[in-house]
Design a protein around this motif. Structure first.
Motif, mmCIF file in Angstrom:
data_model
loop_
_atom_site.group_PDB
_atom_site.id
_atom_site.type_symbol
_atom_site.label_atom_id
_atom_site.label_comp_id
_atom_site.label_asym_id
_atom_site.label_seq_id
_atom_site.Cartn_x
_atom_site.Cartn_y
_atom_site.Cartn_z
ATOM 1 N N THR A 533 -29.832 -13.252 -27.443
ATOM 2 C CA THR A 533 -30.900 -12.371 -26.950
ATOM 3 C C THR A 533 -32.025 -13.154 -26.293
ATOM 4 O O THR A 533 -32.980 -12.548 -25.805
ATOM 5 C CB THR A 533 -31.470 -11.540 -28.109
ATOM 6 N N LYS A 534 -31.947 -14.468 -26.274
ATOM 7 C CA LYS A 534 -33.015 -15.280 -25.686
ATOM 8 C C LYS A 534 -32.934 -15.201 -24.161
ATOM 9 O O LYS A 534 -31.881 -14.943 -23.590
ATOM 10 C CB LYS A 534 -32.914 -16.727 -26.158
ATOM 11 N N GLN A 535 -34.103 -15.423 -23.536
ATOM 12 C CA GLN A 535 -34.196 -15.295 -22.093
ATOM 13 C C GLN A 535 -34.869 -16.534 -21.498
ATOM 14 O O GLN A 535 -35.652 -17.216 -22.165
ATOM 15 C CB GLN A 535 -34.991 -14.037 -21.707
ATOM 16 N N VAL A 536 -34.559 -16.798 -20.228
ATOM 17 C CA VAL A 536 -35.167 -17.908 -19.507
ATOM 18 C C VAL A 536 -35.521 -17.429 -18.104
ATOM 19 O O VAL A 536 -34.994 -16.416 -17.635
ATOM 20 C CB VAL A 536 -34.211 -19.123 -19.408
ATOM 21 N N GLU A 537 -36.429 -18.181 -17.458
ATOM 22 C CA GLU A 537 -36.754 -17.858 -16.075
ATOM 23 C C GLU A 537 -35.848 -18.652 -15.149
ATOM 24 O O GLU A 537 -35.328 -19.711 -15.507
ATOM 25 C CB GLU A 537 -38.214 -18.198 -15.781
ATOM 26 N N GLY A 538 -35.658 -18.144 -13.947
ATOM 27 C CA GLY A 538 -34.823 -18.844 -12.989
ATOM 28 C C GLY A 538 -34.416 -17.934 -11.846
ATOM 29 O O GLY A 538 -34.943 -16.831 -11.667
ATOM 30 N N CYS A 539 -33.473 -18.421 -11.053
ATOM 31 C CA CYS A 539 -32.958 -17.683 -9.908
ATOM 32 C C CYS A 539 -31.607 -17.078 -10.296
ATOM 33 O O CYS A 539 -30.697 -17.812 -10.724
ATOM 34 C CB CYS A 539 -32.816 -18.602 -8.702
ATOM 35 N N PHE A 540 -31.500 -15.767 -10.135
ATOM 36 C CA PHE A 540 -30.313 -15.051 -10.572
ATOM 37 C C PHE A 540 -29.797 -14.178 -9.435
ATOM 38 O O PHE A 540 -30.494 -13.938 -8.434
ATOM 39 C CB PHE A 540 -30.628 -14.194 -11.802
ATOM 40 N N CYS A 541 -28.577 -13.717 -9.616
ATOM 41 C CA CYS A 541 -27.981 -12.825 -8.624
ATOM 42 C C CYS A 541 -28.733 -11.489 -8.634
ATOM 43 O O CYS A 541 -29.147 -10.998 -9.687
ATOM 44 C CB CYS A 541 -26.506 -12.604 -8.923
ATOM 45 N N PRO A 542 -28.906 -10.878 -7.454
ATOM 46 C CA PRO A 542 -29.614 -9.595 -7.393
ATOM 47 C C PRO A 542 -28.863 -8.519 -8.169
ATOM 48 O O PRO A 542 -27.671 -8.645 -8.468
ATOM 49 C CB PRO A 542 -29.656 -9.283 -5.884
ATOM 50 N N ASN A 543 -29.571 -7.473 -8.464
ATOM 51 C CA ASN A 543 -28.963 -6.341 -9.156
ATOM 52 C C ASN A 543 -27.829 -5.779 -8.308
ATOM 53 O O ASN A 543 -27.932 -5.667 -7.089
ATOM 54 C CB ASN A 543 -29.998 -5.250 -9.431
ATOM 55 N N GLY A 544 -26.764 -5.409 -8.966
ATOM 56 C CA GLY A 544 -25.598 -4.919 -8.260
ATOM 57 C C GLY A 544 -24.604 -6.006 -7.919
ATOM 58 O O GLY A 544 -23.529 -5.717 -7.390
ATOM 59 N N THR A 545 -24.966 -7.266 -8.193
ATOM 60 C CA THR A 545 -24.061 -8.389 -7.975
ATOM 61 C C THR A 545 -24.020 -9.225 -9.235
ATOM 62 O O THR A 545 -24.850 -9.078 -10.133
ATOM 63 C CB THR A 545 -24.502 -9.257 -6.791
ATOM 64 N N MET A 546 -23.058 -10.118 -9.286
ATOM 65 C CA MET A 546 -22.990 -11.047 -10.401
ATOM 66 C C MET A 546 -22.453 -12.376 -9.897
ATOM 67 O O MET A 546 -21.853 -12.455 -8.813
ATOM 68 C CB MET A 546 -22.124 -10.504 -11.537
ATOM 69 N N LEU A 547 -22.687 -13.414 -10.677
ATOM 70 C CA LEU A 547 -22.211 -14.742 -10.329
ATOM 71 C C LEU A 547 -20.694 -14.782 -10.478
ATOM 72 O O LEU A 547 -20.140 -14.273 -11.454
ATOM 73 C CB LEU A 547 -22.861 -15.784 -11.249
ATOM 74 N N TYR A 548 -20.053 -15.352 -9.464
ATOM 75 C CA TYR A 548 -18.593 -15.377 -9.514
ATOM 76 C C TYR A 548 -18.098 -16.233 -10.676
ATOM 77 O O TYR A 548 -17.262 -15.819 -11.463
ATOM 78 C CB TYR A 548 -18.022 -15.894 -8.191
ATOM 79 N N ASP A 549 -18.632 -17.443 -10.775
ATOM 80 C CA ASP A 549 -18.245 -18.329 -11.867
ATOM 81 C C ASP A 549 -19.367 -19.322 -12.077
ATOM 82 O O ASP A 549 -20.188 -19.561 -11.183
ATOM 83 C CB ASP A 549 -16.921 -19.039 -11.547
ATOM 84 N N SER A 550 -19.399 -19.935 -13.236
ATOM 85 C CA SER A 550 -20.478 -20.876 -13.535
ATOM 86 C C SER A 550 -20.435 -22.090 -12.624
ATOM 87 O O SER A 550 -21.455 -22.721 -12.381
ATOM 88 C CB SER A 550 -20.392 -21.317 -15.009
ATOM 89 N N GLY A 551 -19.273 -22.425 -12.109
ATOM 90 C CA GLY A 551 -19.171 -23.568 -11.196
ATOM 91 C C GLY A 551 -19.136 -23.173 -9.745
ATOM 92 O O GLY A 551 -19.064 -24.031 -8.869
ATOM 93 N N VAL A 552 -19.165 -21.868 -9.458
ATOM 94 C CA VAL A 552 -19.144 -21.356 -8.078
ATOM 95 C C VAL A 552 -20.397 -20.518 -7.900
ATOM 96 O O VAL A 552 -20.470 -19.385 -8.361
ATOM 97 C CB VAL A 552 -17.872 -20.528 -7.805
ATOM 98 N N ASP A 553 -21.397 -21.086 -7.247
ATOM 99 C CA ASP A 553 -22.709 -20.442 -7.149
ATOM 100 C C ASP A 553 -22.712 -19.431 -6.011
ATOM 101 O O ASP A 553 -23.387 -19.600 -4.995
ATOM 102 C CB ASP A 553 -23.784 -21.506 -6.944
#
Length: 934
Positions: A533-553
Motif C-alpha cells: 500500500t506504500k506510494q512513491v512519487e515519479g513518472c508513470f503511465c497516463p491513465n488508461g495505459t500501463m507499462l508494458y514490462d519493467s524492462g520495457v519503458d
C-alpha cells in the motif's frame, strides 16, 4: 487426548530495552516451520487462522520437532471430542500454570475421526533490547486411549518429516512435538497425549526512537508476532543525515565513507558506502555523488549522472546494467524517481535518486550490529556517534570523519587521520530562509506532522537555502521528508506548491504523480496480487495505459507486444521490423518473425561505364531496387590535352555512359604561354600598349592582339635636357644646368662651372657647381673694403677688376698692413656652414720699389707683402645638400705684417693665358667676396 489451549497475553513494556520473561510455570512454544507432517491413514488436521500482518521471522530457531503416526488396517478407534469445553485463560509472570478445566474422551483405535481444531493466533515476541510480551498456558486436554499397541507417536529429529507404514515404536513420557499449524502435542503416558493449540493476543505498540512507526514481525515459532523498529537511515542535500535511531546531523566531507557495515561480520563482503564531492564553487559544502552497495561478489554503484539532478546510472562490478537487474541475490529496479537495490535474503533495500538516499534493514537481522555514519541500530541515539574503535565521539560531525575508506580516485583523502576540527553545520551569516522551506511547517505537509516530525528537515532546508541559494538544494529536504511521509502512509503532493522551483519533468509519454505505486503495474504483472500500500512519487503511465514490462519503458493501451523498435502492437497485428515480417501473437513468445520476402526484377547493365547498383526502395526499404548507374571512371577513353587557347568539350551521346571529347577554342588571346580574355591588357613590352580583341585569326582560331606605341613626352623645361633611360621606352628630362632666380624674379641659367654677375648689380655673382653629379647654384655677394674718396688723389678713382669695388691712389703713400675681419658663409664641396663665420685676412700697403743701380748697371727691386704672421686652425660644421653634416677646418689669421718677398718679372705667356687669368680672377674674387647660396 488432552487438549490445551495456550493463550499469549502481552505484559506491559518496562522500557525500550527491557525484556519481561515468562514465569517458570509458563508454556514455551518452539514451533518448526509452518508446514508439519499430517497423519497417515485416516487423518486429523488442525487449521490455524492468523489475524493481523504476517511479517518475516526475526530470531533464530533452535529446535524442530516432527511426528510419525502409523496405524495398521485392523485397528479401530473412536475419538469423541466435546463441542464445548471450558478453557480459562491465565496470564502469569511466574509460578506454575494451573489449568482451570479438563475435558477427556475415550478413543478407540484405529478408526480415528477427529474434527479439526481451529486456532486463532496474533501477538508478538520481542527480540533482544526490546520489550518482550509473553503469556501463560491454559490447557484443555483431549485424552486418547489406545486399544492397540500398533499406534506409535515418534519424535523426529529437527527439520525432518517422514510418513511410514506400520511400525512399532514407543514415545517416552514427556516428549513433545508440533502437530500442525501452531498446535503442540505432549506425550502424557500410555498412549495419552496432550494437544495444546496456541492462541495469541495483540502486543502493545512500542515507540521507536527514530519517530517512525514500528513494523509487525512474526515470531520464530511462526505462530505469534511482535513489533520491531526497522533500521532506517536517510541522507540528503549537502548532505544531511538521519541515523538509524533518528539522530540528525550535517557533514560536509568530500571523501568516500562507510554508511553502514556490520560490527560482527555475518554477511560476506557487506556494506553501504557514500562518495561525496564539493558541490559549490567555494568548496564549503558537499553533496552525494555515488552510493555503493556491496554484497558478496557484487558491487553496485548508483551514480548521479549530472550534479543536482535525478538522473542516476547503475553499474554492477563497474559494468553498466539495464533495469530491472536480478542476479546472485541482488535485485535492482526503478521505483518512481528512485533506484532501489534490494537484497531479499537480508530483507533490506537501499534507495537513491541523485539527491537523497535511504537504507532500510530489519532489526532482527541487524539490531545492535551496525556501524558507520548511519550509527548503531539499537533504538538508542546515545551511541549513534560511535567511532571505529567503539568509543563515542562528542558529535556525529567528528565521528563522520573517522569513517573514511580508501578511494583511489581521491588521493587527497587519507583514512585514519584525526580531523583538525569539526565543520560548521550552521550558516556563518544569518539569512532569510527560502519560502519553500516554510512549506514543511505549513498546511501542505500537515497530514504528515503527526507521523514524522518536520523540524529537522526544516533546519536542513534553511541551511541549504542559505549556504547554497543558487542550487535549489532545499528541494531535497522537502523530497526526503515527503518520501518518509509516504513510507509512513501519508502521501503529499507538494511539488505544485513550489512555484516551479522543485518541479519534476517527465519524459514524453509519461506523467508525474506524487502518489504512485512502488512497483508500477505492467502487462506481465497485472495478474499478480500486489499487497503493498506504500506510494512513491515519479513518472508513470497516463491513465488508461500501463507499462508494458519493467524492462520495457513503453506505455500501452492494450497489452499486445513490444519489439526492439519499442512500438506497441496489438495481438494479430502484422508489421515489418529489421527486414523481418512479424506478427504479434498472444502467448509466451509474443512476436514471431520470418525473413522478409522480396520480388526482384533482374537487370542487365550493358555498355561501357555502366554498373549495377542497389537503391533504397521508398515503398519497401527492405527490398532494394537494382538499377544501372553510369560511372565515367570505368570508361577507357581519356580526355585529350588541348593547347593554350583551347579547352576540352565533352558530350555523352544518348543511351551511352562514356563521353566523347574534342578541343574547341576558348575565344581568348595567347601570348608567351598565357591566355588573355577579350578587352584585357596584354603585356608585350614597355614601349607598346596591347590588348586582346574580339577579332579571331582564321588560321589559328585565336583572338588577335592589337598594339600601339607608347606616347613619349619630348619637351623639357629650361635647364633640363631629354636623356635616354636604360630599359625605358621614353627619355627622361634630366637637369643639366643651374636655374637661378635673380632678385628681379628673372631666371638665369648657368652651366656647371660658370659664374656671372648680376646684370644690375656687379657685386652679386651667380655660379653653378657640379658636385658629385648634383648641380648646386650659389649666389655670392662681394664685400668691398672700406673706401674714402677724400683720401684719394684726384682723378685716380677707378673700379677693381671685379667691377664692384672702387679703388684709388691714396693721398698718403701708405696704408698700414693689418688684420681685416668680416663675417660670411663657408662653402666647401657644395656644403655650407649653417651660420656666417668670422673670417680674417691681411690688408694694407708695404714698401715696394725699383731703383737703378749704377754699380750693378741694373734695376734693384725691393718687394714687401702684407702677409699673416700668426694663424690658428678652427673647425666649423657644414650642412650638405644630401641632408648630412661634415666637419670642416679653416685658417683664422691672428696677426699680419709686411714681409719681404722675391720680386720676379712675370712671364708673358702667363699674362696672356686666358684660363690662368680666369682662374686668377676667380681666386681673387673668392678672396675678395663672400660666397652665399640661395
Amino acid at each position: 487426548v488432552h487438549e490445551t489451549t495456550t493463550t499469549r497475553t502481552p505484559s506491559p513494556p518496562t522500557g525500550p530495552h527491557t525484556t519481561t520473561p515468562s514465569g517458570p510455570g509458563s508454556t514455551t512454544v518452539t514451533p518448526p516451520p509452518v508446514s508439519t507432517t499430517p497423519f497417515t491413514g485416516t487423518e486429523s488436521t488442525t487449521k490455524t487462522t492468523t489475524s493481523g500482518p504476517t511479517p518475516s521471522a526475526s530470531t533464530p530457531h533452535t529446535t524442530t520437532v516432527g511426528t510419525e503416526i502409523s496405524t495398521p488396517m485392523t485397528t479401530s478407534a473412536t475419538v469423541t471430542t466435546p463441542t464445548t469445553s471450558p478453557a480459562v485463560t491465565t496470564t502469569t509472570t511466574s509460578g506454575p500454570s494451573s489449568p482451570e478445566s479438563t475435558a477427556s474422551s475415550t478413543v478407540s483405535l484405529p478408526s480415528i475421526s477427529t474434527s479439526p481444531v481451529s486456532t486463532t493466533t496474533s501477538g508478538t515476541t520481542q527480540t533482544e533490547s526490546f520489550t518482550t510480551t509473553s503469556g501463560t498456558t491454559s490447557s484443555s486436554f483431549i485424552t486418547i486411549n489406545a486399544t492397540t499397541t500398533s499406534t506409535t507417536f515418534k519424535t523426529l529429529s529437527p527439520g525432518s518429516t517422514t510418513t511410514s507404514g506400520p511400525t512399532a515404536t514407543s514415545t517416552a513420557q514427556g516428549d513433545s512435538w508440533w502437530l500442525c499449524n501452531c498446535t503442540k502435542v505432549i506425550c502424557i503416558e500410555d498412549n495419552i497425549v496432550q494437544v495444546i493449540p496456541v492462541i495469541c493476543n495483540p502486543p502493545p505498540k512500542p515507540t521507536c526512537a527514530n519517530g517512525l512507526s514500528p513494523v509487525p514481525v512474526i515470531d520464530e515459532d511462526g505462530c505469534c508476532w511482535h513489533w520491531e523498529c526497522d533500521c532506517y537511515c536517510t541522507g540528503w542535500g549537502d548532505p544531511h543525515y538521519m541515523t538509524f535511531d533518528g539522530l540528525y546531523y550535517s557533514y560536509q566531507g568530500n571523501c568516500t565513507y562507510v554508511l553502514v557495515e556490520e560490527i560482527n561480520k555475518k554477511v560476506d563482503n557487506f556494506g553501504v558506502y557514500i562518495d561525496n564531492y564539493h558541490c559549490d564553487a567555494r568548496d564549503v559544502v558537499s553533496c552525494p555523488r555515488t552510493l555503493v552497495v556491496r554484497h558478496e561478489t557484487q558491487e553496485v554503484r548508483l551514480r548521479t549522472a549530472q550534479p543536482n539532478t535525478l538522473q542516476v546510472e547503475v553499474t554492477v562490478n563497474n559494468q553498466l546494467v539495464a533495469l530491472p537487474y536480478k542476479k546472485f541475490g541482488v535485485s535492482i529496479y526503478e521505483s518512481g524517481i528512485n533506484r532501489v537495490v534490494e537484497i531479499p535474503e537480508l530483507k533490506m533495500n537501499v534507495t537513491y535518486n541523485g539527491l537523497s538516499f535511504s537504507i532500510r534493514m530489519p532489526y532482527n537481522l541487524f539490531g545492535n550490529n551496525t556501524q558507520g555514519q548511519c550509527g548503531t541500530c539499537n533504538n538508542n541515539t546515545a551511541d549513534d556517534c560511535m567511532l571505529p574503535d567503539g568509543s563515542i565521539a562528542e558529535n556525529c560531525e567528528t565521528m563522520a570523519d573517522h569513517w573514511q575508506v580508501v578511494d583511489p580516485s581521491k588521493p587527497q583523502c587519507s583514512p585514519g587521520l584525526v580531523p583538525t576540527g569539526s565543520p560548521s553545520t550552521t550558516p556563518t551569516q544569518p539569512c532569510k530562509e527560502s519560502s519553500i522551506c516554510e512549506l514543511l511547517l505549513g498546511s501542505v505537509f500537515e497530514p504528515c506532522h503527526a507521523l514524522v516530525q518536520p523540524e529537522k528537515y526544516y533546519a536542513a532546508c534553511v541551511f541549504d537555502s542559505c549556504v547554497l541559494p543558487d542550487l535549489d538544494l532545499e528541494c531535497s529536504s522537502l523530497q526526503i521528508y515527503a518520501a518518509t511521509c509516504a513510507d509512513q502512509g501519508a502521501c503529499i503532493d507538494w511539488r505544485k506548491h513550489t512555484n516551479g522551483v522543485c518541479s519534476h519533468e517527465c519524459p514524453p509519454g509519461k506523467e508525474y504523480r506524487a502518489c504512485g505505486p512502488i512497483k508500477e503495474m505492467t502487462c506481465k504483472s497485472r495478474g499478480q496480487n500486489d499487497t503493498s500500500t506504500k506510494q512513491v512519487e515519479g513518472c508513470f503511465c497516463p491513465n488508461g495505459t500501463m507499462l508494458y514490462d519493467s524492462g520495457v519503458d513503453v506505455c500501452v493501451k492494450t497489452c499486445g507486444c513490444v519489439g526492439v523498435d519499442m512500438i506497441p502492437r496489438e495481438f494479430g497485428e502484422r508489421f515489418t521490423v529489421d527486414c523481418q515480417d512479424c506478427i504479434c501473437l498472444e502467448g509466451e513468445h509474443g512476436i514471431v518473425c520470418e525473413p522478409h520476402k522480396c520480388e526482384q526484377k533482374k537487370v542487365t547493365c550493358d555498355g561501357e561505364g555502366f554498373y549495377e547498383v542497389q537503391e533504397v526502395n521508398p515503398k519497401d526499404p527492405c527490398c532494394p531496387l537494382f538499377t544501372c548507374k553510369c560511372n565515367t571512371s570505368l570508361c577507357t577513353a581519356k580526355a585529350p590535352k588541348c593547347s593554350l587557347g583551347f579547352e576540352v568539350h565533352s558530350y555523352i551521346p544518348s543511351g551511352q555512359c562514356c563521353p566523347v571529347y574534342q578541343c574547341v577554342p576558348k575565344g581568348v588571346c595567347v601570348h608567351e604561354n598565357a591566355e588573355f580574355l577579350p578587352n584585357s591588357s596584354v603585356f608585350v613590352d614597355k614601349c607598346q600598349n596591347c590588348f586582346c580583341t574580339n577579332d579571331v585569326n582564321i588560321s589559328t582560331q585565336l583572338n588577335i592582339i592589337s598594339c600601339e606605341r607608347v606616347p613619349c613626352n619630348t619637351y623639357c623645361q629650361p635647364g633640363y635636357e631629354l636623356k635616354p633611360v636604360k630599359g625605358e621606352c621614353c627619355g627622361k628630362c634630366v637637369q643639366t644646368k643651374c636655374i637661378i632666380h635673380t632678385a628681379d624674379n628673372s631666371e638665369l641659367i648657368l652651366s656647371p662651372g660658370d659664374f656671372k654677375n648680376d646684370p644690375r648689380n656687379n657685386c652679386t655673382i651667380y655660379s653653378c657647381v657640379d658636385v658629385h653629379n648634383q648641380l648646386i647654384a650659389s649666389t655670392s655677394e662681394i664685400t668691398c673694403p672700406a673706401f674714402n674718396e677724400e683720401s684719394c688723389k684726384p682723378g685716380t678713382i677707378s673700379f677693381l677688376p671685379n667691377g664692384c669695388c672702387k679703388t684709388c691712389a691714396p693721398v698718403d703713400s701708405r696704408t698700414p698692413c693689418s688684420v681685416r675681419r668680416r663675417k660670411d658663409f663657408i662653402v666647401y664641396n657644395g656644403c655650407r656652414s649653417v651660420d656666417r663665420v668670422e673670417l680674417t685676412e691681411c690688408e694694407g700697403t708695404c714698401g715696394t720699389f725699383s731703383l737703378y743701380s749704377a754699380e750693378a748697371n741694373s734695376m734693384d727691386h725691393s718687394c714687401s707683402c702684407c702677409r699673416e704672421t700668426r694663424t690658428t686652425e678652427k673647425h666649423v660644421v657644414l650642412k650638405c645638400p644630401g641632408g648630412h653634416s661634415m666637419s670642416h677646418k679653416y685658417i683664422y689669421v691672428e696677426s699680419c705684417s709686411c714681409q719681404d718677398t722675391e720680386c720676379k718679372k712675370p712671364e708673358p705667356n702667363e699674362l696672356q693665358n686666358k684660363e690662368n687669368d680666369k682662374e686668377s680672377t676667380l681666386n681673387r674674387i673668392k678672396r675678395a667676396i663672400s660666397l652665399t647660396s640661395k
